[in-house]
Scaffold this motif. Structure first.
Motif, short mmCIF file in Angstrom:
data_model
loop_
_atom_site.label_atom_id
_atom_site.label_comp_id
_atom_site.label_asym_id
_atom_site.label_seq_id
_atom_site.Cartn_x
_atom_site.Cartn_y
_atom_site.Cartn_z
N ILE A 48 0.86 -1.18 0.00
CA ILE A 48 0.00 0.00 0.00
C ILE A 48 0.90 1.23 0.00
O ILE A 48 1.81 1.34 0.82
CB ILE A 48 -0.92 0.02 1.23
CG1 ILE A 48 -1.81 -1.22 1.24
CG2 ILE A 48 -1.77 1.29 1.25
CD1 ILE A 48 -2.60 -1.41 2.52
N TYR A 118 -1.40 -0.87 -3.97
CA TYR A 118 -2.67 -0.17 -3.81
C TYR A 118 -2.33 1.27 -3.47
O TYR A 118 -1.56 1.52 -2.54
CB TYR A 118 -3.51 -0.81 -2.70
CG TYR A 118 -4.08 -2.15 -3.08
CD1 TYR A 118 -5.37 -2.27 -3.55
CD2 TYR A 118 -3.29 -3.29 -2.98
CE1 TYR A 118 -5.89 -3.50 -3.91
CE2 TYR A 118 -3.80 -4.53 -3.34
CZ TYR A 118 -5.10 -4.62 -3.80
OH TYR A 118 -5.60 -5.84 -4.17
N VAL A 120 -3.31 4.93 -2.08
CA VAL A 120 -4.28 5.59 -1.21
C VAL A 120 -4.05 7.10 -1.32
O VAL A 120 -2.94 7.59 -1.10
CB VAL A 120 -4.12 5.14 0.26
CG1 VAL A 120 -5.05 5.93 1.17
CG2 VAL A 120 -4.39 3.64 0.38
N VAL A 143 -8.96 4.56 -2.72
CA VAL A 143 -8.04 3.42 -2.82
C VAL A 143 -8.10 2.95 -4.27
O VAL A 143 -9.16 2.58 -4.76
CB VAL A 143 -8.45 2.27 -1.86
CG1 VAL A 143 -7.52 1.08 -2.04
CG2 VAL A 143 -8.46 2.74 -0.42
N ILE A 185 -10.57 3.13 5.33
CA ILE A 185 -9.70 2.85 4.19
C ILE A 185 -9.42 1.35 4.09
O ILE A 185 -9.38 0.78 2.99
CB ILE A 185 -8.39 3.66 4.29
CG1 ILE A 185 -8.70 5.16 4.13
CG2 ILE A 185 -7.36 3.21 3.27
CD1 ILE A 185 -7.54 6.09 4.42
N THR A 189 -10.03 -1.16 1.03
CA THR A 189 -8.92 -1.94 0.49
C THR A 189 -9.30 -3.41 0.40
O THR A 189 -9.02 -4.08 -0.61
CB THR A 189 -7.66 -1.77 1.37
OG1 THR A 189 -7.34 -0.38 1.46
CG2 THR A 189 -6.47 -2.51 0.80
#
Length: 195
Positions: A48, A118, A120, A143, A185, A189
């Motif tokens: 992430i 990923y 953010v 996301v 979040i 995700t």
């Protein structure tokens, strides 16, 4: 002339004494990751990356800003953030996400991760506190999964109360509010991972 000379020396001495008076010492505060009671299940290696966080210009300063009324704020010159607020928010969110998703590698330097991360994005709309110790955090976040996945977007509005007086308790209240945003979040995700 003696009287005038004596008066001049007295004025100079008083000026020097006033110049030597000490101003209050600045105190520095920082946000901290929350202790997670129940992390989600461990996942296979997921990366992430948190993009640079945006904050309103009003709070993008070293001094802690408190809202006094709808149109008035207080900027405390002697109560300061230890590092830029947008850096602290990204760091704390990264630590919260790493706790909430065991096994995740979370970075606040998106340029250092590959295409399999990923992404953010965090846009802080409000980061307010009032004199009674109430904090209000309003964040728009998204996301974006790696490759072709669909972007998940959301908005978190969190209100909390400091557990005591002073800026230390206020920083803790902000930290708890950020943990709540991190939970939102994480839910997005996990949804993105199932796509």
């Amino acid at each position: 002339m003696n009287r005038l000379t004596s008066l001049s020396f007295t004025i100079i001495a008083l000026g020097l004494l006033a110049g030597c008076a000490t101003s209050p010492e600045s105190k520095f505060y920082t946000l901290s990751p929350a202790q997670v009671a129940e992390p989600s299940k461990a996942v296979d290696r997921v990366i992430i990356a948190i993009d640079p966080v945006s904050v309103p210009e009003l709070i993008d300063r070293p001094q802690i800003v408190s809202r006094l009324s709808a149109n008035r704020v207080s900027i405390d010159e002697f109560a300061r953030w230890a590092e830029p607020l947008k850096s602290q928010i990204a760091r704390v969110l990264a630590a919260d996400l790493a706790q909430l998703i065991p096994g995740a590698i979370v970075s606040t330097y998106p340029q250092r991760v590959g295409e399999n991360a990923y992404r953010v994005s965090v846009d802080v709309q409000n980061f307010d506190s009032s004199m009674d110790g109430t904090v209000m955090l309003r964040v728009i976040w998204s996301v974006r999964p790696p490759k072709q996945g669909e972007k998940m977007s959301g908005r978190s509005v969190v209100t909390g109360t400091a557990t005591g007086p002073g800026y230390d308790a206020l920083a803790s209240a902000y930290s708890r509010a950020l943990a709540s945003v991190a939970s939102d979040i994480v839910a997005a995700t996990h949804s993105a991972m199932r796509q």
